[in-house]
Design an enzyme around this catalytic site. Structure first.
Site: not given
Length: 123
Positions: A74, A81
């Site tokens: 993550e 991102e």
């Protein structure tokens, strides 16, 4: 060939600065990424459970590692991102693909974690 010192130093000084950067990254992810917060909370609930499971040391290490890997992936997905968003917020096929692949990596890691937990707890 000239030798110049690195701006971040060497040895213990570099390790200390790298640790400061790592903590900053964890803070930024906690503040900005709800999925990261959810996965950390999942870990906080399940880590103690590992001590009460009737399992071998290796199985307990697998349970711990599979949970931790979800958080690691993550963090990497969030970094992807952020990088894509830094480049530009307009729609771009390659940017979308990169974000989707990062999300897929997190999903696959979650599936792997669930598989490990099911195998250890059911067998």
């Amino acid at each position: 060939m000239s030798t110049t010192s690195k701006p971040n130093g060497t040895g213990v000084k570099r390790i200390f600065r790298a640790s400061i950067n790592a903590v900053s990254g964890l803070k930024a992810c906690w503040i900005n990424e709800s999925a990261f917060r959810q996965e950390v909370m999942l870990c906080l609930v399940l880590y103690p459970f590992i001590f009460f499971v009737n399992a071998t040391s290796v199985e307990k290490a697998l349970l711990f590692s599979s949970l931790t890997l979800v958080v690691i992936v993550e963090l990497i997905n969030s970094a992807i991102e952020c990088t894509i968003d830094r480049i530009g917020l307009e729609h771009n096929e390659l940017s979308g693909r990169a974000k989707d692949m990062g999300a897929a990596a997190v999903m696959m890691t979650l599936f792997m974690m669930m598989g490990v937990w099911l195998c250890v707890l059911l067998y």
